[in-house]
Design an enzyme around this catalytic site. Structure first.
Site, PDB file in Angstrom:
ATOM      1  N   ASP A 141     -28.439  53.670 -14.737  1.00 55.32           N
ATOM      2  CA  ASP A 141     -28.610  52.438 -15.502  1.00 55.32           C
ATOM      3  C   ASP A 141     -27.300  52.045 -16.177  1.00 55.32           C
ATOM      4  O   ASP A 141     -26.646  52.862 -16.823  1.00 55.32           O
ATOM      5  CB  ASP A 141     -29.695  52.669 -16.562  1.00 55.32           C
ATOM      6  CG  ASP A 141     -30.263  51.372 -17.107  1.00 55.32           C
ATOM      7  OD1 ASP A 141     -29.574  50.342 -17.021  1.00 55.32           O
ATOM      8  OD2 ASP A 141     -31.401  51.395 -17.605  1.00 55.32           O
ATOM      9  N   THR A 144     -32.341  45.291 -16.372  1.00 59.30           N
ATOM     10  CA  THR A 144     -32.792  46.461 -15.620  1.00 59.30           C
ATOM     11  C   THR A 144     -34.081  46.224 -14.859  1.00 59.30           C
ATOM     12  O   THR A 144     -34.160  46.501 -13.665  1.00 59.30           O
ATOM     13  CB  THR A 144     -32.939  47.662 -16.562  1.00 59.30           C
ATOM     14  OG1 THR A 144     -31.652  47.977 -17.079  1.00 59.30           O
ATOM     15  CG2 THR A 144     -33.471  48.874 -15.829  1.00 59.30           C
ATOM     16  N   ASN A 161     -36.814  41.443 -18.701  1.00 63.92           N
ATOM     17  CA  ASN A 161     -37.377  42.622 -19.359  1.00 63.92           C
ATOM     18  C   ASN A 161     -38.588  42.258 -20.198  1.00 63.92           C
ATOM     19  O   ASN A 161     -39.395  43.122 -20.548  1.00 63.92           O
ATOM     20  CB  ASN A 161     -36.323  43.285 -20.242  1.00 63.92           C
ATOM     21  CG  ASN A 161     -35.314  44.069 -19.423  1.00 63.92           C
ATOM     22  OD1 ASN A 161     -35.484  44.269 -18.222  1.00 63.92           O
ATOM     23  ND2 ASN A 161     -34.256  44.513 -20.072  1.00 63.92           N
ATOM     24  N   ASP A 207     -33.969  19.623  -2.057  1.00 59.29           N
ATOM     25  CA  ASP A 207     -34.753  20.728  -2.624  1.00 59.29           C
ATOM     26  C   ASP A 207     -35.410  20.268  -3.925  1.00 59.29           C
ATOM     27  O   ASP A 207     -35.154  20.805  -4.998  1.00 59.29           O
ATOM     28  CB  ASP A 207     -33.867  21.955  -2.858  1.00 59.29           C
ATOM     29  CG  ASP A 207     -34.676  23.186  -3.265  1.00 59.29           C
ATOM     30  OD1 ASP A 207     -35.857  23.275  -2.880  1.00 59.29           O
ATOM     31  OD2 ASP A 207     -34.132  24.045  -3.972  1.00 59.29           O
ATOM     32  N   ASP A 217     -37.423  25.475  -4.580  1.00 59.18           N
ATOM     33  CA  ASP A 217     -37.831  26.797  -4.082  1.00 59.18           C
ATOM     34  C   ASP A 217     -36.744  27.457  -3.255  1.00 59.18           C
ATOM     35  O   ASP A 217     -36.948  28.538  -2.703  1.00 59.18           O
ATOM     36  CB  ASP A 217     -39.119  26.690  -3.269  1.00 59.18           C
ATOM     37  CG  ASP A 217     -38.972  25.863  -1.995  1.00 59.18           C
ATOM     38  OD1 ASP A 217     -37.891  25.250  -1.793  1.00 59.18           O
ATOM     39  OD2 ASP A 217     -39.935  25.804  -1.203  1.00 59.18           O
ATOM     40  N   LEU A 253     -35.589  26.438  -0.455  1.00 63.94           N
ATOM     41  CA  LEU A 253     -35.816  26.207   0.963  1.00 63.94           C
ATOM     42  C   LEU A 253     -35.765  24.709   1.256  1.00 63.94           C
ATOM     43  O   LEU A 253     -35.983  23.877   0.376  1.00 63.94           O
ATOM     44  CB  LEU A 253     -37.175  26.769   1.389  1.00 63.94           C
ATOM     45  CG  LEU A 253     -37.390  28.266   1.148  1.00 63.94           C
ATOM     46  CD1 LEU A 253     -38.836  28.643   1.463  1.00 63.94           C
ATOM     47  CD2 LEU A 253     -36.428  29.093   1.987  1.00 63.94           C
TER      48      LEU A 253
END
Length: 887
Positions: A171, A209, A230, A764, A768, A770
């Site tokens: 970490d 993390t 987090n 777009d 998304d 795509l």
């Protein structure tokens, strides 16, 4: 464990817990944690235990691989996370007597079951020796002291179907820590120098993390797997996810398929991936080694070790503090214990090891904090996820006065020394892939490196002393060099003494599947782009099939048919030159054109072009014609200075490609060609833009994909003013685009000995990442069927070796790509009122992108005709030019 601005010396959280129907889980446990000033969670510490039952015993069950469900007590490595361990778990499974190493006086000791590990004569046969037993008691060398050796084939004991994989994750391991070298980290340095390594690995955004560990496990972006931070709030669940809350155990938060589930579904055993923080690192290593000694039908093929360091120390002391040396030494010592243990089991030429981090660490303190109370009058009405990034939502979902656009306006460019930039999430740089999830708030603050953002001073300085308890943090833009982390691969399947280019961590899931012989679940990585890491490749990528073949116009329309409101042909002098200019537009032909579709051969108002077919030169399509991977209709239009794939649906090119030499000159536009647009006689008026639309829409203007400034001759300049080279552009964006075309393209060509440029529109609207379908496009030029792009892209390719011209390159390629937001203002750049030379290039660097991002957003496939291997091309497509200094 990573947390938003953690403070003080307190026990960190190890990893979240997530139980799935198969008997494998990933887990986070919380010791009683001191409330931190920058903690995102609620002030009360919740119990993480779904049940508590300590009846039963761990005798003969320590670190069992099978998770026992309630109401029975547990003895696996995560029972601490659930407060469900048997009453004697600590006594039987966490023994520490006599320490973790053999000494000379312990060699041949009488076995004592109370010892943490053993140095008795029978410990090898029983698989519970201390990791240095062979070194101290039998005179063997430490693994780190042996010379590098090339392991050409796995050397595994009988019964091993495949080389096991051990993932050693650390970490907060900033990539630059590797510069400390063998004096501080001899074992890690040997892994690096003898195996395969990258200068750094890029985490996903946010560089926290939880999002990154789950990305490593799934190959998905946070917006795809759902762990967007987090801490987070889900408006549909009406629930909050925090490090210490019970919600993190609920499977509904976790999307995608992590590696251990992929393995289990395909009949490959997986060991635990995460550990309760109360289990010492030495015990974790010894447990993995004991699992490797299990019978063939019980032994897992994939394992993971997780270390909370050096993140904890990095937060407390900062990445440059002298106190960081000891945590790094301790991590290296643990790596040495693992490698010595593998050598002791004769598995050091059998096992593949990945040493990997989740993110880096930056120098940050409380003194560098921006307070929103200095910008907004109603900070008590908002909820801010604070720290190295900011996410804003209304405190009350029923607050009818909450207006994200107003808040954005009140936070935009208000101070000359402002250290954050506000965005609506759909306007964030596309490379971040951080918009398409309901858990991502509408308002996002990108914070300058080394800075924090908070609502008001009271949120930071909760103690009367006002003292700051941290010196480091992470979470910043993932292209920032301090956020980069480490990747090393070592073992029989990885290449020997090999350095590879940096890559993003979404790609590792596919590699780990390849190492284990698994078929990956769908993910955001590009399978095959990291084939160059491996000695042999089990997966060989193939080029996608073209879905829509282009048309090649074989006729031209009469000039009298066009009434597009364009004002250029009447300026052509002499008048007979107009027909000559139109004849320049004939199809130049090629083998492809000969076998392609020529549209229209009969029409009473049309006349055929010169019927001769000339061999087409690949001057402007150095790497082949881009393929369209969806159903549509488009034309190939050739010109002296550029080529285009013109869409009959969007009334503009899908792509325009041109090659500029180092010697190319930028020319001015003659006054009589100002505001010039010409009809293109090769394309039906019904498939052409109408110039009158731009006169009716006062908010919209137009620009050109091929820059007229770079035309090679006065005649060729007329080609650049064709309506088929025209695209809708906001006047504000035209400043960006014009500077890019007039100044930067020439600059790049001069620096790189010529470049190939491919540019085009992106749609777009649903953000998304795509390509939008026609039904998803929401905005058109007023009174027309001309769709307005949300972005424009540009791909700039040259030879990696700048001594070779772009059009004669026989070596590796270099690419820089951009996805530029097409917006009606330039508020993203606070100095946009100044000359373009002061801000446009910085704006473009912020919106740098991968070619792969552009392919997803356009439905196109690039680099289809080249002598390079397809895996090499995929590596090029997944490269991101970060414009950061060296790590």
């Amino acid at each position: 464990m990573a947390r938003q601005g953690c403070l003080g010396s307190f026990q960190v959280i190890s990893l979240f817990t997530f139980a799935i129907s198969v008997n494998i889980c990933l887990g986070f446990t919380a010791s009683r944690i001191k409330r931190a000033e920058w903690d995102e969670g609620p002030p009360t510490v919740l119990s993480d235990s779904p049940w508590t039952n300590t009846s039963g015993s761990c005798k003969g069950r320590c670190f069992e691989l099978q998770e026992v469900g309630p109401p029975d007590c547990r003895c696996d490595n995560l029972c601490k996370s659930y407060s469900s361990c048997c009453h004697d778990f600590d006594e039987l499974c966490l023994k520490t007597a006599r320490g973790w190493e053999c000494t000379k006086d312990r060699c041949g000791e009488v076995r004592n079951e109370e010892n943490a590990c053993h140095c008795s004569e029978d410990c090898l046969s029983r698989g519970d020796c201390c990791t240095n037993y062979q070194v101290v008691c039998k005179g063997e060398s430490h693994w780190v002291d042996d010379d590098c050796e090339e392991i050409k084939v796995p050397e595994c004991p009988a019964g091993f179907v495949r080389p096991p994989l051990i993932i050693f994750s650390v970490d907060g391991f900033r990539a630059s820590y590797m510069k400390k070298g063998s004096k501080v980290m001899p074992n890690i340095e040997k892994l690096r120098s003898c195996g395969t390594h990258a200068p750094y690995m890029r985490p996903v955004y946010p560089t926290k993390t939880f999002p990154n560990l789950y990305t490593l496990a799934t190959g998905l972006y946070p917006e795809s797997h759902g762990i967007v931070g987090n801490s987070m709030y889900d408006p549909v669940f009406d629930a909050s996810f925090h490090l210490r809350g019970r919600e993190k155990f609920n499977h509904r938060w976790w999307g995608g398929q992590p590696l251990w589930i992929t393995a289990t579904k395909q009949g490959v055993r997986a060991g635990t991936f995460f550990w309760s923080v109360s289990i010492p690192h030495e015990r974790r290593i010894l447990t993995i080694l004991q699992w490797l000694s299990l019978p063939d039908n019980e032994r897992p093929s994939v394992y993971a070790f997780y270390s909370e360091q050096p993140d904890f120390s990095g937060h407390k002391y900062g990445p440059f503090g002298p106190e960081m040396t000891n945590p790094l030494r301790e991590i290296d010592k643990t790596v040495g214990q693992l490698m010595d243990g593998l050598k002791q089991l004769r598995l050091h030429r059998c096992v593949n090891v990945i040493f990997v981090g989740d993110h880096g660490m930056e120098d940050v303190t409380c003194d560098r904090t921006e307070f929103l109370s200095n910008y907004l009058t109603n900070v008590d009405d908002i909820t801010l996820v604070p720290g190295t990034l900011g996410r804003i939502r209304a405190k009350s979902i029923n607050n009818s006065k909450y207006d994200p656009k107003t808040i954005i306006a009140n936070l935009t460019c208000k101070k000359p020394d402002q250290h954050f930039k506000p965005y609506m999430k759909q306007h964030l740089p596309k490379r971040l892939h951080y918009a398409n999830n309901r858990r991502i708030e509408d308002i996002h603050l990108l914070v300058d490196r080394r800075w924090h953002v908070a609502r008001k001073p009271l949120d930071v300085y909760k103690k009367p002393s006002g003292k700051c308890f941290f010196q480091g943090d992470h979470g910043f833009d993932n292209k920032v060099n301090s956020m980069q982390t480490v990747f090393v691969g070592y073992g029989p399947t990885f290449k020997y003494r090999t350095k590879v280019p940096p890559f993003e961590n979404i790609e590792l899931y596919n590699v780990m599947c390849d190492l284990l012989g698994l078929k990956p679940a769908p993910n955001n990585g590009t399978h095959g782009s990291l084939n160059h890491l491996l000695r042999t490749n089990t997966f060989r990528p193939t080029m996608p099939d073209e879905v829509s073949r282009p048309n090649y116009p074989g006729i031209m329309y009469l000039q009298s048919e066009f009434d597009l409101g364009c004002t250029c042909d009447d300026k052509v002098e002499p008048k007979n030159k107009l027909e000559e200019l139109n004849k320049r537009l004939h199809t130049k032909g090629s083998t492809e054109a000969e076998t392609g579709k020529f549209r229209g051969s009969k029409h009473e108002n049309k006349k055929n072009l010169n019927g001769s077919v000339e061999p087409r030169k690949e001057r402007h399509l150095l790497y082949g014609r881009p393929a369209v991977l969806y159903r549509t209709s488009y034309d190939i239009l050739y010109h002296t200075d550029f080529e285009s794939g013109y869409s009959e649906i969007f009334l503009m090119p899908l792509w325009t490609s041109y090659t500029i030499s180092k010697q190319a000159e930028v020319s001015s536009i003659p006054e009589h060609l100002t505001n010039c647009v010409r009809p293109d006689v090769r394309v039906s008026p019904g498939f052409s833009q109408n110039c009158l639309a731009y006169k009716n829409d006062k908010q919209m203007s137009y620009g050109f994909l091929f820059p007229p400034y770079l035309s090679s001759s006065p005649e060729a300049k007329y080609d650049a003013f064709l309506v088929t080279n025209m695209v809708p552009m906001y006047p504000a964006f035209k400043r960006v685009w014009a500077y890019f075309q007039r100044v930067l393209v020439k600059k790049y060509a001069s620096e790189r000995n010529g470049v190939n440029v491919i540019s085009g529109p992106i749609f777009d609207y649903n953000y998304d990442g795509l390509r939008d379908t026609e039904d998803e496009i929401k905005q058109y030029v007023e009174g027309s069927s001309i769709p307005v792009p949300t972005h424009y892209y540009s791909i700039i390719t040259s030879c990696l070796d700048f001594t070779q011209p772009a059009d004669k390159c026989d070596g590796p390629l270099s690419v820089s790509s951009f996805i530029l937001p097409h917006r009606p203002d330039n508020d993203e750049s606070c100095n946009s009122s100044e000359d373009e030379s002061k801000w446009v290039e910085e704006l473009m660097k912020m919106h740098t992108a991968r070619v792969r991002d552009i392919e997803h957003l356009t439905g196109l496939d690039f680099y289809r005709k080249t002598s390079r291997s397809y895996s090499e091309i995929l590596t090029l497509k997944t490269y991101l030019h970060t414009y950061e200094s060296e790590i």
